[in-house]
Design an enzyme around this catalytic site. Structure first.
Site, PDB file in Angstrom:
ATOM      1  N   HIS A  28     -22.422  46.510  20.555  1.00 25.65           N
ATOM      2  CA  HIS A  28     -21.916  45.134  20.448  1.00 25.65           C
ATOM      3  C   HIS A  28     -22.054  44.536  19.037  1.00 25.65           C
ATOM      4  O   HIS A  28     -22.656  43.493  18.820  1.00 25.65           O
ATOM      5  CB  HIS A  28     -22.449  44.200  21.539  1.00 25.65           C
ATOM      6  CG  HIS A  28     -23.937  44.233  21.803  1.00 25.65           C
ATOM      7  ND1 HIS A  28     -24.871  44.006  20.839  1.00 25.65           N
ATOM      8  CD2 HIS A  28     -24.630  44.426  22.952  1.00 25.65           C
ATOM      9  CE1 HIS A  28     -26.079  44.067  21.369  1.00 25.65           C
ATOM     10  NE2 HIS A  28     -25.963  44.328  22.650  1.00 25.65           N
ATOM     11  N   HIS A  82     -34.896  45.453  32.729  1.00 25.78           N
ATOM     12  CA  HIS A  82     -33.925  44.733  31.887  1.00 25.78           C
ATOM     13  C   HIS A  82     -32.530  45.006  32.436  1.00 25.78           C
ATOM     14  O   HIS A  82     -32.160  46.160  32.636  1.00 25.78           O
ATOM     15  CB  HIS A  82     -34.069  45.233  30.436  1.00 25.78           C
ATOM     16  CG  HIS A  82     -33.116  44.630  29.464  1.00 25.78           C
ATOM     17  ND1 HIS A  82     -32.553  43.383  29.621  1.00 25.78           N
ATOM     18  CD2 HIS A  82     -32.605  45.107  28.294  1.00 25.78           C
ATOM     19  CE1 HIS A  82     -31.761  43.130  28.602  1.00 25.78           C
ATOM     20  NE2 HIS A  82     -31.761  44.155  27.780  1.00 25.78           N
ATOM     21  N   GLU A  84     -29.477  44.484  31.158  1.00 32.51           N
ATOM     22  CA  GLU A  84     -28.313  44.804  30.312  1.00 32.51           C
ATOM     23  C   GLU A  84     -27.781  46.180  30.713  1.00 32.51           C
ATOM     24  O   GLU A  84     -28.543  47.080  31.094  1.00 32.51           O
ATOM     25  CB  GLU A  84     -28.684  44.752  28.820  1.00 32.51           C
ATOM     26  CG  GLU A  84     -27.434  44.788  27.955  1.00 32.51           C
ATOM     27  CD  GLU A  84     -27.642  44.361  26.501  1.00 32.51           C
ATOM     28  OE1 GLU A  84     -28.780  44.125  26.064  1.00 32.51           O
ATOM     29  OE2 GLU A  84     -26.607  44.276  25.790  1.00 32.51           O
ATOM     30  N   ASP A  86     -26.758  48.884  29.467  1.00 31.55           N
ATOM     31  CA  ASP A  86     -27.215  50.193  28.972  1.00 31.55           C
ATOM     32  C   ASP A  86     -28.417  50.694  29.788  1.00 31.55           C
ATOM     33  O   ASP A  86     -28.774  51.872  29.707  1.00 31.55           O
ATOM     34  CB  ASP A  86     -27.528  50.164  27.463  1.00 31.55           C
ATOM     35  CG  ASP A  86     -28.377  48.996  27.028  1.00 31.55           C
ATOM     36  OD1 ASP A  86     -28.332  47.933  27.667  1.00 31.55           O
ATOM     37  OD2 ASP A  86     -29.092  49.134  26.020  1.00 31.55           O
ATOM     38  N   HIS A 148     -35.011  40.677  25.266  1.00 32.88           N
ATOM     39  CA  HIS A 148     -34.180  39.746  24.543  1.00 32.88           C
ATOM     40  C   HIS A 148     -33.135  39.083  25.430  1.00 32.88           C
ATOM     41  O   HIS A 148     -32.227  38.409  24.918  1.00 32.88           O
ATOM     42  CB  HIS A 148     -33.509  40.456  23.351  1.00 32.88           C
ATOM     43  CG  HIS A 148     -32.433  41.430  23.766  1.00 32.88           C
ATOM     44  ND1 HIS A 148     -31.129  41.288  23.374  1.00 32.88           N
ATOM     45  CD2 HIS A 148     -32.455  42.501  24.567  1.00 32.88           C
ATOM     46  CE1 HIS A 148     -30.402  42.255  23.903  1.00 32.88           C
ATOM     47  NE2 HIS A 148     -31.191  43.006  24.624  1.00 32.88           N
ATOM     48  N   ASP A 167     -36.480  46.858  25.948  1.00 31.68           N
ATOM     49  CA  ASP A 167     -35.918  46.969  24.591  1.00 31.68           C
ATOM     50  C   ASP A 167     -36.965  46.785  23.477  1.00 31.68           C
ATOM     51  O   ASP A 167     -36.763  47.264  22.353  1.00 31.68           O
ATOM     52  CB  ASP A 167     -34.812  45.922  24.389  1.00 31.68           C
ATOM     53  CG  ASP A 167     -33.480  46.350  24.981  1.00 31.68           C
ATOM     54  OD1 ASP A 167     -33.314  47.535  25.308  1.00 31.68           O
ATOM     55  OD2 ASP A 167     -32.594  45.491  25.115  1.00 31.68           O
ATOM     56  N   TYR A 195     -33.381  47.820  14.243  1.00 28.43           N
ATOM     57  CA  TYR A 195     -33.232  47.371  15.628  1.00 28.43           C
ATOM     58  C   TYR A 195     -33.756  45.939  15.785  1.00 28.43           C
ATOM     59  O   TYR A 195     -33.091  45.080  16.380  1.00 28.43           O
ATOM     60  CB  TYR A 195     -34.000  48.321  16.563  1.00 28.43           C
ATOM     61  CG  TYR A 195     -33.746  48.035  18.019  1.00 28.43           C
ATOM     62  CD1 TYR A 195     -32.703  48.643  18.697  1.00 28.43           C
ATOM     63  CD2 TYR A 195     -34.544  47.126  18.717  1.00 28.43           C
ATOM     64  CE1 TYR A 195     -32.453  48.357  20.041  1.00 28.43           C
ATOM     65  CE2 TYR A 195     -34.302  46.835  20.041  1.00 28.43           C
ATOM     66  CZ  TYR A 195     -33.259  47.462  20.705  1.00 28.43           C
ATOM     67  OH  TYR A 195     -33.010  47.168  22.021  1.00 28.43           O
ATOM     68  N   HIS A 228     -35.294  52.469  24.368  1.00 25.23           N
ATOM     69  CA  HIS A 228     -34.485  53.208  23.381  1.00 25.23           C
ATOM     70  C   HIS A 228     -35.421  53.916  22.396  1.00 25.23           C
ATOM     71  O   HIS A 228     -36.420  53.330  21.983  1.00 25.23           O
ATOM     72  CB  HIS A 228     -33.606  52.260  22.548  1.00 25.23           C
ATOM     73  CG  HIS A 228     -32.604  51.488  23.321  1.00 25.23           C
ATOM     74  ND1 HIS A 228     -31.464  52.034  23.842  1.00 25.23           N
ATOM     75  CD2 HIS A 228     -32.551  50.170  23.652  1.00 25.23           C
ATOM     76  CE1 HIS A 228     -30.758  51.101  24.460  1.00 25.23           C
ATOM     77  NE2 HIS A 228     -31.397  49.961  24.364  1.00 25.23           N
TER      78      HIS A 228
HETATM   79 FE1  FEO Z   1     -30.802  44.780  25.857  1.00 27.69          FE
HETATM   80 FE2  FEO Z   1     -31.031  48.113  25.538  1.00 27.69          FE
HETATM   81  O1  FEO Z   1     -30.357  46.545  26.215  1.00 27.69           O
END
Ligand code: FEO
Length: 403
Positions: A28, A82, A84, A86, A148, A167, A195, A228
């Site tokens: 994004h 989380h 999101e 991903d 986040h 994250d 990041y 990640h």
């Molecule tokens: Fe906030 Fe890795 O997604």
């Protein structure tokens, strides 16, 4: 058929069962030249639990890794730290496939997952501080709203002193090495900082509070397992120290000069400003938006004290490359910056005025008079650029010394 992918052992009780995305190059708007990983973890307790899932197209890779250690139908619980996509993109399909007894998320996570997937699965809310018994071990949840997303939470496995941090403390780095001690310190710090700058920066005041909350919890942490990049098991003190530094955004004697140019006039001005900053003993990064990406700019701004921006005027406007980076920077809310604007123009010259207004909107303290030059800068105009650089350097040093 034999499994292609394997789980990786983290502790005697925990395995990594995520996926490696070698080819993602844009997250994004954040450029990810080194790919990423979507980390998911299996806690091999009496009640086997999956912590987070992966981006939808990577579901089979995750399932293959899970199958290398256990029959997936034996998974009793799934925790979504989380929402999101991903980390949740394949969650509805995984629930259909695995049929776990229960799926948990934070209270806001439950609402977010409903709004993302509009499906029939029941997700059970867990509160801040709540625990979940897995039989022979226990998980504790900690809400980390706005690190986040509002739904974000940490999960702590006391038996292994392991923090699943979603994250936070992550990085976009596709690698077969799973642990920090297998990767060079330079790569770790560069990728973690990039990041942080591109994802976590706007929430820096909350980061400081969450770090305090974790410290006050009394949790002993031997491993941090983010969603990640590599897990932290050797450099935990270092990454926490870096998060404190980045989140506090103290002013340092470093300036970032960002510009876009049409016929190299604004570029000449940027060069003159940078030269005088360097001569005054300030560290400088000069970034042309004709070549650099917005993600590289915010990485440099992360530890800078001054932001100086320049643009030619095009059709009564700033150049589109500058509009791009200024919009991105505004959203990421870098704090505690001083700055100034500059640029060249042919006849109307709105760009410098507009850039100054944008800096003010970003709460950048304008400490030097802008330099705006018609057509090609002569020696006198370049002297003014030199002066601008000297003024910024003097203010920056004063500010850095008062920290
Ligand atoms: Fe906030 Fe890795 O997604």
């Amino acid at each position: 058929m034999k499994n292609i992918y394997s789980a990786i052992k983290v502790t005697d009780n925990v395995c990594w069962v995520g996926a490696i995305d070698w080819t993602i190059r844009d997250f994004h708007g954040y450029t990810t030249p080194h790919g990423s990983t979507y980390n998911a973890y299996l806690v091999m307790a009496d009640d086997i639990t999956l912590i987070d899932t992966v981006k939808a197209p990577f579901k089979d890779e995750m399932l293959s890794r899970i199958k290398s250690v256990v029959d997936p139908s034996k998974i009793k619980y799934i925790i979504s730290n989380h929402s999101e996509m991903d980390h949740s993109g394949c969650l509805p399909e995984i629930i259909d496939t695995l049929k776990p007894k229960k799926v948990f998320a934070s209270t806001i996570g439950v609402k977010t997952l409903k709004e993302l997937f509009h499906d029939r699965h029941e997700i059970i809310p867990v509160k801040d501080g709540e625990t979940l018994s897995l039989g022979n071990m226990e998980l504790t949840f900690m809400e980390t709203r706005m690190i986040h997303w509002p739904n974000s939470m940490f999960t702590y496995l006391a038996k292994d002193q392991l923090l699943f941090s979603q994250d936070a403390f992550g990085m976009h780095l596709a690698t077969l090495e799973r642990f920090d001690d297998e990767i060079s310190a330079g790569t770790l710090e560069f990728e973690a900082a990039t990041y942080y700058a591109n994802i976590v920066l706007p929430y820096s005041p909350i980061v400081l509070k969450v770090l305090d909350k974790v410290a006050a919890s009394g949790w002993k942490i031997k491993i941090i397992a983010p969603d990640h990049g590599p897990l932290w098991r050797k450099n935990i003190g270092r990454i926490i120290e870096l998060y404190k530094k980045w989140a506090s955004q103290r002013s340092v004697a470093k300036a970032v000069v960002v510009y876009a140019t049409m016929w190299h006039s604004t570029e000449k001005m940027a060069s003159a400003i940078s030269e005088s900053l360097a001569q005054a003993g300030v560290k400088v990064k000069l970034l042309s938006m004709n070549e650099f990406h917005r993600s590289e700019v915010v990485y440099e701004v992360l530890d800078a004290g001054a932001l100086i921006v320049g643009s030619s005027t095009l059709n009564n406007n700033i150049l589109p490359q500058m509009a791009d980076v200024m919009t991105y920077l505004k959203g990421l809310k870098p704090a505690n910056l001083i700055g100034a604007a500059f640029g060249s123009y042919g006849w109307s010259g709105e760009a410098v005025r507009d850039l100054e207004a944008m800096l003010r909107e970003m709460k950048v303290d304008i400490v030097a008079t802008a330099v705006s030059v018609r057509n090609v800068p002569n020696e006198g105009a370049l002297q003014l650029c030199n002066e601008l650089g000297k003024t910024i350097a003097a203010e920056l040093k004063k500010k850095a010394a008062s920290n």
